[in-house]
Design a protein around this motif. Structure first.
Motif, PDB file in Angstrom:
ATOM      1  N   HIS A  10       0.833  -1.201   0.000  1.00 42.65           N
ATOM      2  CA  HIS A  10       0.000   0.000   0.000  1.00 42.65           C
ATOM      3  C   HIS A  10       0.872   1.259   0.000  1.00 42.65           C
ATOM      4  O   HIS A  10       0.624   2.208  -0.745  1.00 42.65           O
ATOM      5  CB  HIS A  10      -0.936  -0.019   1.224  1.00 42.65           C
ATOM      6  CG  HIS A  10      -1.880   1.138   1.264  1.00 42.65           C
ATOM      7  ND1 HIS A  10      -2.953   1.242   0.408  1.00 42.65           N
ATOM      8  CD2 HIS A  10      -1.906   2.254   2.041  1.00 42.65           C
ATOM      9  CE1 HIS A  10      -3.597   2.364   0.660  1.00 42.65           C
ATOM     10  NE2 HIS A  10      -2.985   3.002   1.645  1.00 42.65           N
ATOM     11  N   ASP A  11       1.933   1.230   0.822  1.00 46.01           N
ATOM     12  CA  ASP A  11       2.875   2.343   0.915  1.00 46.01           C
ATOM     13  C   ASP A  11       3.605   2.553  -0.421  1.00 46.01           C
ATOM     14  O   ASP A  11       3.748   3.683  -0.895  1.00 46.01           O
ATOM     15  CB  ASP A  11       3.882   2.070   2.043  1.00 46.01           C
ATOM     16  CG  ASP A  11       4.740   3.287   2.345  1.00 46.01           C
ATOM     17  OD1 ASP A  11       4.169   4.398   2.437  1.00 46.01           O
ATOM     18  OD2 ASP A  11       5.969   3.118   2.475  1.00 46.01           O
ATOM     19  N   LYS A  12       4.045   1.434  -1.025  1.00 44.08           N
ATOM     20  CA  LYS A  12       4.742   1.490  -2.311  1.00 44.08           C
ATOM     21  C   LYS A  12       3.819   2.060  -3.393  1.00 44.08           C
ATOM     22  O   LYS A  12       4.230   2.890  -4.198  1.00 44.08           O
ATOM     23  CB  LYS A  12       5.223   0.092  -2.711  1.00 44.08           C
ATOM     24  CG  LYS A  12       6.066   0.089  -3.970  1.00 44.08           C
ATOM     25  CD  LYS A  12       6.518  -1.298  -4.352  1.00 44.08           C
ATOM     26  CE  LYS A  12       7.281  -1.238  -5.662  1.00 44.08           C
ATOM     27  NZ  LYS A  12       7.364  -2.516  -6.331  1.00 44.08           N
ATOM     28  N   LEU A  13       2.570   1.622  -3.395  1.00 42.07           N
ATOM     29  CA  LEU A  13       1.581   2.104  -4.360  1.00 42.07           C
ATOM     30  C   LEU A  13       1.351   3.604  -4.190  1.00 42.07           C
ATOM     31  O   LEU A  13       1.273   4.349  -5.171  1.00 42.07           O
ATOM     32  CB  LEU A  13       0.260   1.338  -4.175  1.00 42.07           C
ATOM     33  CG  LEU A  13      -0.768   1.442  -5.288  1.00 42.07           C
ATOM     34  CD1 LEU A  13      -0.213   0.863  -6.592  1.00 42.07           C
ATOM     35  CD2 LEU A  13      -2.045   0.723  -4.909  1.00 42.07           C
ATOM     36  N   GLY A  14       1.289   4.044  -2.938  1.00 38.95           N
ATOM     37  CA  GLY A  14       1.113   5.471  -2.636  1.00 38.95           C
ATOM     38  C   GLY A  14       2.270   6.295  -3.166  1.00 38.95           C
ATOM     39  O   GLY A  14       2.067   7.364  -3.749  1.00 38.95           O
ATOM     40  N   ARG A  15       3.509   5.792  -2.973  1.00 38.86           N
ATOM     41  CA  ARG A  15       4.707   6.495  -3.472  1.00 38.86           C
ATOM     42  C   ARG A  15       4.710   6.556  -5.004  1.00 38.86           C
ATOM     43  O   ARG A  15       5.039   7.583  -5.595  1.00 38.86           O
ATOM     44  CB  ARG A  15       5.977   5.812  -2.965  1.00 38.86           C
ATOM     45  CG  ARG A  15       6.308   6.133  -1.512  1.00 38.86           C
ATOM     46  CD  ARG A  15       7.748   5.783  -1.152  1.00 38.86           C
ATOM     47  NE  ARG A  15       8.126   4.432  -1.515  1.00 38.86           N
ATOM     48  CZ  ARG A  15       7.953   3.341  -0.750  1.00 38.86           C
ATOM     49  NH1 ARG A  15       7.402   3.454   0.435  1.00 38.86           N
ATOM     50  NH2 ARG A  15       8.347   2.151  -1.165  1.00 38.86           N
ATOM     51  N   GLU A  16       4.340   5.429  -5.644  1.00 37.51           N
ATOM     52  CA  GLU A  16       4.290   5.390  -7.106  1.00 37.51           C
ATOM     53  C   GLU A  16       3.236   6.363  -7.644  1.00 37.51           C
ATOM     54  O   GLU A  16       3.458   7.035  -8.647  1.00 37.51           O
ATOM     55  CB  GLU A  16       3.991   3.967  -7.604  1.00 37.51           C
ATOM     56  CG  GLU A  16       5.192   3.043  -7.485  1.00 37.51           C
ATOM     57  CD  GLU A  16       4.884   1.607  -7.883  1.00 37.51           C
ATOM     58  OE1 GLU A  16       3.741   1.323  -8.310  1.00 37.51           O
ATOM     59  OE2 GLU A  16       5.779   0.761  -7.749  1.00 37.51           O
ATOM     60  N   LYS A  17       2.094   6.434  -6.955  1.00 37.71           N
ATOM     61  CA  LYS A  17       1.024   7.351  -7.362  1.00 37.71           C
ATOM     62  C   LYS A  17       1.491   8.801  -7.243  1.00 37.71           C
ATOM     63  O   LYS A  17       1.252   9.609  -8.139  1.00 37.71           O
ATOM     64  CB  LYS A  17      -0.219   7.106  -6.493  1.00 37.71           C
ATOM     65  CG  LYS A  17      -1.451   7.801  -6.994  1.00 37.71           C
ATOM     66  CD  LYS A  17      -2.661   7.461  -6.141  1.00 37.71           C
ATOM     67  CE  LYS A  17      -3.855   8.281  -6.582  1.00 37.71           C
ATOM     68  NZ  LYS A  17      -5.000   8.101  -5.719  1.00 37.71           N
ATOM     69  N   GLU A  18       2.185   9.127  -6.155  1.00 37.88           N
ATOM     70  CA  GLU A  18       2.735  10.470  -5.959  1.00 37.88           C
ATOM     71  C   GLU A  18       3.747  10.810  -7.048  1.00 37.88           C
ATOM     72  O   GLU A  18       3.755  11.922  -7.578  1.00 37.88           O
ATOM     73  CB  GLU A  18       3.419  10.587  -4.587  1.00 37.88           C
ATOM     74  CG  GLU A  18       2.466  10.920  -3.462  1.00 37.88           C
ATOM     75  CD  GLU A  18       3.179  11.024  -2.126  1.00 37.88           C
ATOM     76  OE1 GLU A  18       4.339  11.513  -2.093  1.00 37.88           O
ATOM     77  OE2 GLU A  18       2.582  10.605  -1.129  1.00 37.88           O
ATOM     78  N   GLN A  19       4.613   9.842  -7.359  1.00 39.89           N
ATOM     79  CA  GLN A  19       5.640  10.021  -8.393  1.00 39.89           C
ATOM     80  C   GLN A  19       4.990  10.290  -9.750  1.00 39.89           C
ATOM     81  O   GLN A  19       5.396  11.192 -10.478  1.00 39.89           O
ATOM     82  CB  GLN A  19       6.530   8.776  -8.463  1.00 39.89           C
ATOM     83  CG  GLN A  19       7.665   8.871  -9.466  1.00 39.89           C
ATOM     84  CD  GLN A  19       8.702   9.913  -9.099  1.00 39.89           C
ATOM     85  OE1 GLN A  19       9.056  10.078  -7.945  1.00 39.89           O
ATOM     86  NE2 GLN A  19       9.191  10.635 -10.089  1.00 39.89           N
ATOM     87  N   LEU A  20       3.949   9.510 -10.060  1.00 40.23           N
ATOM     88  CA  LEU A  20       3.238   9.671 -11.328  1.00 40.23           C
ATOM     89  C   LEU A  20       2.566  11.044 -11.392  1.00 40.23           C
ATOM     90  O   LEU A  20       2.656  11.745 -12.403  1.00 40.23           O
ATOM     91  CB  LEU A  20       2.194   8.558 -11.504  1.00 40.23           C
ATOM     92  CG  LEU A  20       1.383   8.595 -12.797  1.00 40.23           C
ATOM     93  CD1 LEU A  20       2.279   8.419 -14.019  1.00 40.23           C
ATOM     94  CD2 LEU A  20       0.300   7.529 -12.784  1.00 40.23           C
TER      95      LEU A  20
END
Length: 177
Positions: A10-20
């Motif tokens: 969930h944390d990794k997905l959140g970081r990827e979403k922020e990056q995108l």
């Protein structure tokens, strides 16, 4: 253990979403994402500037209700790119410059490209339409053309004046004789 893995994912997905999101915001082209119903789901800051409206105000609205284009050359309507994109399920490109009038009344000359968004299961989940603002470039090219026309006119005027001067000299010479 399983709970920790879920939290990490969930944390990794959140970081990827922020990056995108950060990447999309930094793009200098207008980026508009649509869903399969042709509704706007994302506008980057450049698209907000072009449209003259904020993402919060347009999310969920039909693309065609906010974006309509004319061919720049003849001012005839350009087909709805959102509908075309989802219908064809392949990259679409406007072969020539388009004219768009934002909500503020400001006119833009644009290049348009659209791509479908395909899921891992090979299904279309929407599309991304990219608008490249070439208004300034186009105006500069028109100015250069105008300057070249003025230059050629001055050369022509100079040639005519030279010929007229020769003619006048011959006439005045004959009169004095």
């Amino acid at each position: 253990n399983n709970h920790v893995e879920i939290l990490e994912a969930h944390d990794k997905l959140g970081r990827e979403k922020e990056q995108l999101a950060a990447t999309i915001k930094s793009i200098t082209e207008s980026v508009i994402a649509i869903d399969t119903e042709q509704r706007i789901i994302l506008l980057n800051p450049e698209a907000e500037r072009l449209l003259g409206m904020r993402q919060e105000d347009v999310t969920g609205q039909k693309f065609s209700a906010l974006f309509s284009f004319l061919y720049y050359a003849n001012r005839k309507p350009f087909p709805d790119p959102a509908a075309m994109l989802l219908e064809k399920c392949k990259t679409i490109t406007a072969e020539c410059p388009l004219l768009f009038t934002g909500s503020t009344g400001r006119e833009f000359i644009l290049e348009l490209t659209g791509n479908p968004v395909i899921t891992a299961k090979n299904q279309i989940s929407g599309g991304v339409i990219i608008l490249h603002d070439i208004t300034e470039k186009h105006r500069l090219e028109e100015d250069i053309l105008r300057i070249r026309k003025i230059d050629s006119l001055s050369v022509l005027a100079g040639g005519i004046a030279h010929d007229f001067n020769n003619l006048l000299t011959a006439i005045l010479g004959n009169i004095s004789i």
